[in-house]
Design an enzyme around this catalytic site. Structure first.
Site, PDB file in Angstrom:
ATOM      1  N   ASP A   7       0.477  -1.232  -0.366  1.00  0.00           N
ATOM      2  CA  ASP A   7       0.256   0.144  -0.061  1.00  0.00           C
ATOM      3  C   ASP A   7       1.040   1.207   0.185  1.00  0.00           C
ATOM      4  OD1 ASP A   7      -2.664  -0.834  -0.338  1.00  0.00           O
ATOM      5  OD2 ASP A   7      -3.340  -0.211   1.530  1.00  0.00           O
ATOM      6  N   ASP A  16      -8.012  -6.572  13.139  1.00  0.00           N
ATOM      7  CA  ASP A  16      -7.768  -8.047  13.784  1.00  0.00           C
ATOM      8  C   ASP A  16      -8.673  -8.096  15.406  1.00  0.00           C
ATOM      9  OD1 ASP A  16      -7.027  -6.174  16.028  1.00  0.00           O
ATOM     10  OD2 ASP A  16      -4.823  -6.680  15.143  1.00  0.00           O
TER      11      ASP A  16
END
Length: 688
Positions: free
Chosen positions: A265, A418
């Protein structure tokens, strides 16, 4: 009429001799102590008239000598800290202040106002002490009009009466609430430690139902190994991309049954070219590896993973292993984790433990090692063994792709994607396994700036998630016990209550009790219980025992960052969705470097296909040369919240001297110096 409130014996430790006479005034709820003369309560008390003058002189000289030595030592340390701040600030040696957005918040304004009040109160109390306006009994004495010395005396008496009647009660109530929360959280820690001790004593650890997925010829296609997708999400990871890709490409798994996705990214074109060249190098060695770069970079890491999972070829894979850019798994990582899924269809996640290559770099990394060792050794292991649930650590774990899909996949709604997927998978009935014996090398932040931003994200994200998933938890089909564990323990106690009481109790209430001594904190709250909790936290990292006191002070210092992050996440404030990639240095341990060199030498002995790869390798070497020529300059910062709290606590320590409160003085002094060191960014200095 205001309620009666006794003043504690905080000015003098002498015992009162004689029989007091209590005179009842017009107000039946108010008692006054009658003394020999109107001003007797505010006069100096005669001490030990019968003592020998020489003995008294020697005792006083001895005490003065000890006090002078202590003051000189403390003054030297304080002068060193102030000198470092002055050197950086005045001589402009790479000093940067906090961003305007961060220090103009309500918390910083509150701390400044509290500091101004404390300084004014300290001056007022010093003047009162010099004039002898102190109490030798726990009863309030209001002298008659003839007993008032001057207008300042009257103002002081009015202030004492006002604070005892209206300020002390709410402070004491808040202190009692925080003490109760402190004891509950301490009890939770003790229970976790007992669970960890039981696991060690009984030698309990997860065992796969099958031994392994070994094969005689690991390179043979169709060997029965499950298909594994390995993902490496990264963003501008100039320092660590090479070692991470190298470690993942050398995983001991059939090459035709493993695909590596490098999910880049980065918005830095040079970094993109370097990562592409590295991927091309390993691709020419026969590794099944792909480079992916998103054009629309939304959703941070969650958006990156979500985009990668949308590829058509993902449906051919059963498991996905995730490694952040600084993680370096051992070659046998998949062989130690994937067998736990075999013949155990209810397992959705297998999480490995982190191991750090730079724990001895400076004091900050040593203190982080204490925290993270307790997190993995105690929290994750105990929850994994007894509850089959814990928060996914975002990396160094293997997911069953079916569990991800049934739980809704990666969502971009918080900065803790997460934890989000772990909670949703738990609500869908999936179980987790934590492997404490399987370790993956990584590094901890070496600068306070990077660590501070990391902790802000880790403490604001859970509060965002709690707001969003609370209805799902309440209406889910899991048992009431699991719901209670998620709401009361996982979110409220460990993510909300811990930063709240830590900041409120030790950074606000404790210094306030110095200026409002009618409200008090017991010594065991300030000294004994925190010492016991720190001892338990250091147990998983026994080599860190010499740092137990700095650890205790540093945890209280970090409470201001954690509290601010918790509030911003809970109430959706401006910095709640802030995501800053944790800066890394690319360090590796000596043993790790030797192992990598040995593995790469074997890999290079294989024939390398020539052709288009030469251009990529040339490009890689040129970019590496450019990177080595322009080393980044270290910038030290001054953190205003921490500095404001440092001067506040030091002011409270000076006030405690007038009250002869020894334990309070030392705690406030060292805690103030700790805030001063952190606020002037001295905590991350390199250890020689």
């Amino acid at each position: 009429m205001p309620p009666s409130f006794d003043i504690f014996d905080w000015w003098s430790k002498e015992t009162h001799k004689g029989t007091p006479v209590v005179v009842t005034m017009e107000n039946p709820n108010w008692s006054m102590l009658e003394v020999k003369e109107p001003n007797a309560a505010f006069q100096q008390v005669d001490k030990d008239r019968g003592k020998n003058a020489k003995q008294l002189t020697w005792v006083l000289l001895l005490k003065a000598h000890r006090a002078a030595g202590c003051v000189a030592w403390l003054a030297t340390g304080l002068w060193t800290l102030l000198g470092a701040v002055k050197k950086r600030l005045i001589f402009r040696q790479g000093v940067a202040m906090e961003s305007e957005k961060s220090h103009k918040g309500k918390l910083f304004k509150f701390l400044k106002a509290f500091l101004a009040f404390s300084l004014a109160a300290l001056v007022f109390e010093v003047v009162a002490h010099m004039k002898g306006w102190h109490f030798s009994t726990p009863h309030l004495y209001m002298p008659t009009t003839t007993g008032i010395q001057d207008s300042l005396h009257l103002i002081y008496l009015s202030w004492v009466q006002f604070r005892s009647n209206y300020i002390a009660p709410p402070i004491q109530t808040l202190a009692d609430i925080c003490i109760i929360l402190f004891l509950i959280q301490s009890l939770d820690r003790i229970i976790l430690c007992i669970g960890c001790f039981w696991i060690k004593y009984k030698k309990i650890k997860p065992q796969p139902k099958v031994e392994s997925v070994e094969c005689k010829d690991i390179e043979q296609p169709g060997s029965g190994h499950p298909m594994v997708l390995v993902q490496i999400p990264m963003c501008n990871e100039r320092e660590v991309y090479e070692q991470s890709i190298s470690a993942v490409c050398q995983l001991d798994w059939p090459k035709d049954r493993m695909l590596i996705q490098v999910l880049d990214d980065s918005d830095d074109k040079d970094v993109q070219l370097m990562i592409k060249a590295e991927v091309l190098k390993w691709s020419q060695k026969g590794i099944n590896i792909l480079y992916r770069h998103r054009l629309i970079r939304s959703g941070y890491k969650a958006g990156n993973l979500k985009s990668a999972m949308s590829c058509d070829y993902v449906k051919d894979y059963e498991f996905v292993a995730i490694f952040d850019a600084d993680f370096q798994p051992n070659p046998d990582f998949l062989k130690q984790t994937v067998p736990h899924f075999k013949d155990n269809p209810e397992i959705g996640l297998v999480q490995a433990r982190w191991s750090f290559v730079n724990t001895d770099e400076n004091l900050l990394t040593r203190l982080q090692n204490i925290n993270l060792s307790f997190h993995f050794e105690v929290e994750q292991q105990v929850n994994g063994i007894f509850l089959n649930f814990f928060g996914f650590n975002g990396t160094a774990g293997v997911w069953r792709i079916q569990a991800l899909e049934e739980s809704g996949g990666w969502l971009e709604r918080t900065t803790v994607e997460d934890m989000d997927i772990a909670v949703r998978a738990h609500l869908n009935g999936w179980k987790f396994i934590f492997l404490n014996d399987v370790k993956v090398l990584c590094e901890v932040p070496e600068s306070f700036e990077a660590y501070r931003k990391q902790q802000h994200r880790w403490h604001s994200g859970p509060m965002q998630l709690f707001r969003l998933c609370l209805p799902d938890i309440i209406y889910s089909k899991i048992s009431i016990g699991k719901k209670a564990n998620l709401i009361l323990l996982f979110f409220l106690l460990r993510k909300l209550i811990l930063p709240f009481y830590s900041f409120t109790l030790f950074c606000i209430i404790l210094p306030m009790t110095m200026f409002v001594p009618e409200a008090q904190l017991p010594v065991w709250v300030i000294c004994y219980v925190p010492a016991i909790m720190s001892f338990l936290n250091v147990l998983p990292a026994p080599k860190s025992f010499p740092f137990i006191i700095p650890y205790l002070l540093f945890e209280n210092t970090m409470s201001v960052t954690k509290f601010n992050a918790m509030v911003s996440g809970l109430f959706q404030l401006g910095s709640a969705y802030e995501w800053v990639v944790t800066k890394k240095t690319g360090r590796s341990s000596e043993a790790d470097l030797l192992a990598v060199a040995e593995r790469e030498s074997k890999a290079l002995s294989q024939p390398l296909h020539r052709g288009a790869s030469e251009t990529g390798l040339d490009m890689l070497s040129k970019l590496r040369e450019q990177k080595s020529k322009s080393p980044a300059k270290k910038i030290n910062r001054l953190y205003r919240k921490e500095l404001a709290l440092a001067f506040l606590l030091l002011t409270a320590a000076a006030r405690s001297l007038l009250s002869a409160q020894g334990v309070h003085f030392y705690f406030l002094l060292f805690q103030g110096l700790s805030f001063l060191a952190v606020g002037s960014d001295l905590i991350g200095e390199q250890v020689n």
